[in-house]
Design a protein around this motif. Sequence first.
Motif, PDB file in Angstrom:
ATOM      1  N   VAL A 184       0.704  -1.206   0.005  1.00 56.55           N
ATOM      2  CA  VAL A 184      -0.190  -0.086   0.068  1.00 56.55           C
ATOM      3  C   VAL A 184       0.798   1.154   0.023  1.00 56.55           C
ATOM      4  N   PHE A 185       1.890   1.469   0.935  1.00 59.99           N
ATOM      5  CA  PHE A 185       2.822   2.506   0.661  1.00 59.99           C
ATOM      6  C   PHE A 185       3.554   2.613  -0.281  1.00 59.99           C
ATOM      7  N   THR A 186       3.789   1.455  -1.075  1.00 59.32           N
ATOM      8  CA  THR A 186       4.659   1.478  -2.444  1.00 59.32           C
ATOM      9  C   THR A 186       3.714   2.139  -3.442  1.00 59.32           C
ATOM     10  N   ILE A 187       2.458   1.633  -3.671  1.00 56.05           N
ATOM     11  CA  ILE A 187       1.550   2.385  -4.375  1.00 56.05           C
ATOM     12  C   ILE A 187       1.280   3.718  -4.031  1.00 56.05           C
ATOM     13  N   VAL A 188       1.259   4.180  -2.796  1.00 56.93           N
ATOM     14  CA  VAL A 188       1.227   5.684  -2.554  1.00 56.93           C
ATOM     15  C   VAL A 188       2.230   6.471  -2.924  1.00 56.93           C
ATOM     16  N   LEU A 189       3.552   5.802  -2.850  1.00 54.76           N
ATOM     17  CA  LEU A 189       4.568   6.433  -3.031  1.00 54.76           C
ATOM     18  C   LEU A 189       4.655   6.835  -4.667  1.00 54.76           C
ATOM     19  N   SER A 212       2.026   9.419  -5.572  1.00 54.41           N
ATOM     20  CA  SER A 212       2.568  10.616  -5.324  1.00 54.41           C
ATOM     21  C   SER A 212       3.852  11.409  -5.918  1.00 54.41           C
ATOM     22  N   SER A 213       4.548  10.581  -6.325  1.00 56.54           N
ATOM     23  CA  SER A 213       5.684  10.747  -7.059  1.00 56.54           C
ATOM     24  C   SER A 213       5.349  11.375  -8.323  1.00 56.54           C
ATOM     25  N   ALA A 214       4.282  10.556  -9.206  1.00 58.16           N
ATOM     26  CA  ALA A 214       3.970  11.035 -10.569  1.00 58.16           C
ATOM     27  C   ALA A 214       3.103  12.225 -10.470  1.00 58.16           C
ATOM     28  N   LEU A 215       2.345  12.395  -9.428  1.00 56.12           N
ATOM     29  CA  LEU A 215       1.766  13.565  -9.090  1.00 56.12           C
ATOM     30  C   LEU A 215       2.358  14.750  -8.853  1.00 56.12           C
ATOM     31  N   MET A 216       3.544  14.527  -8.181  1.00 55.23           N
ATOM     32  CA  MET A 216       4.403  15.713  -7.780  1.00 55.23           C
ATOM     33  C   MET A 216       5.229  16.087  -8.996  1.00 55.23           C
ATOM     34  N   VAL A 217       5.644  15.191  -9.781  1.00 54.72           N
ATOM     35  CA  VAL A 217       6.171  15.708 -11.162  1.00 54.72           C
ATOM     36  C   VAL A 217       5.205  16.591 -11.911  1.00 54.72           C
ATOM     37  N   MET A 218       4.008  16.069 -11.940  1.00 57.24           N
ATOM     38  CA  MET A 218       2.933  16.733 -12.845  1.00 57.24           C
ATOM     39  C   MET A 218       2.832  18.525 -12.458  1.00 57.24           C
ATOM     40  N   ILE A 247       2.850  21.295  -1.859  1.00 56.89           N
ATOM     41  CA  ILE A 247       3.218  21.152  -0.785  1.00 56.89           C
ATOM     42  C   ILE A 247       2.687  20.077   0.252  1.00 56.89           C
ATOM     43  N   ALA A 248       1.471  19.991  -0.159  1.00 53.89           N
ATOM     44  CA  ALA A 248       0.863  18.766   0.690  1.00 53.89           C
ATOM     45  C   ALA A 248       1.107  17.665   0.181  1.00 53.89           C
ATOM     46  N   THR A 249       1.355  17.605  -1.534  1.00 56.07           N
ATOM     47  CA  THR A 249       1.883  16.270  -1.914  1.00 56.07           C
ATOM     48  C   THR A 249       3.074  15.806  -1.668  1.00 56.07           C
ATOM     49  N   GLY A 250       4.067  16.834  -1.421  1.00 55.11           N
ATOM     50  CA  GLY A 250       5.492  16.943  -0.949  1.00 55.11           C
ATOM     51  C   GLY A 250       5.463  15.985   0.353  1.00 55.11           C
ATOM     52  N   VAL A 251       4.554  16.742   1.145  1.00 58.19           N
ATOM     53  CA  VAL A 251       4.485  16.190   2.839  1.00 58.19           C
ATOM     54  C   VAL A 251       3.992  14.956   2.766  1.00 58.19           C
ATOM     55  N   LEU A 252       3.108  14.457   1.848  1.00 59.75           N
ATOM     56  CA  LEU A 252       2.637  13.235   1.653  1.00 59.75           C
ATOM     57  C   LEU A 252       3.894  12.191   1.259  1.00 59.75           C
ATOM     58  N   TRP A 253       4.649  12.579   0.050  1.00 59.69           N
ATOM     59  CA  TRP A 253       5.805  11.997  -0.513  1.00 59.69           C
ATOM     60  C   TRP A 253       6.585  11.643   0.657  1.00 59.69           C
ATOM     61  N   PHE A 254       6.791  12.620   1.346  1.00 57.55           N
ATOM     62  CA  PHE A 254       8.095  12.488   2.414  1.00 57.55           C
ATOM     63  C   PHE A 254       7.708  11.639   3.409  1.00 57.55           C
TER      64      PHE A 254
END
Length: 79
Positions: A7-12, A15-21, A60-67
């Motif tokens: 689950v955490f890998t899928i979220v990662l 969130s990585s793809a969303l962060m790039v966009m 910023i929220a996506t970055g916090v989620l990614w971190f």
Amino acid sequence: MDLLILVFTIVLVLSSALMVMLVLLHKGRGGGLSDMFGGGVSSSLGGSSVAEKNLDRITIATGVLWFATVIALGMLYAY
């Protein structure tokens, strides 16, 4: 434990793809991809629009989620 890691890998990955966009949509010095969506038109008012502020907040929220996801995966793999 394996399900939690999955689950955490899928979220990662998501969130990585969303962060790039989101980063590519930001208005930079050279414009970038934001020009393609109408971001190249500069305003003479000199302030940030509501859309730019919301884009900043979402980024910023996506970055916090990614971190947090990276930290959680690191802790799960440590045990």
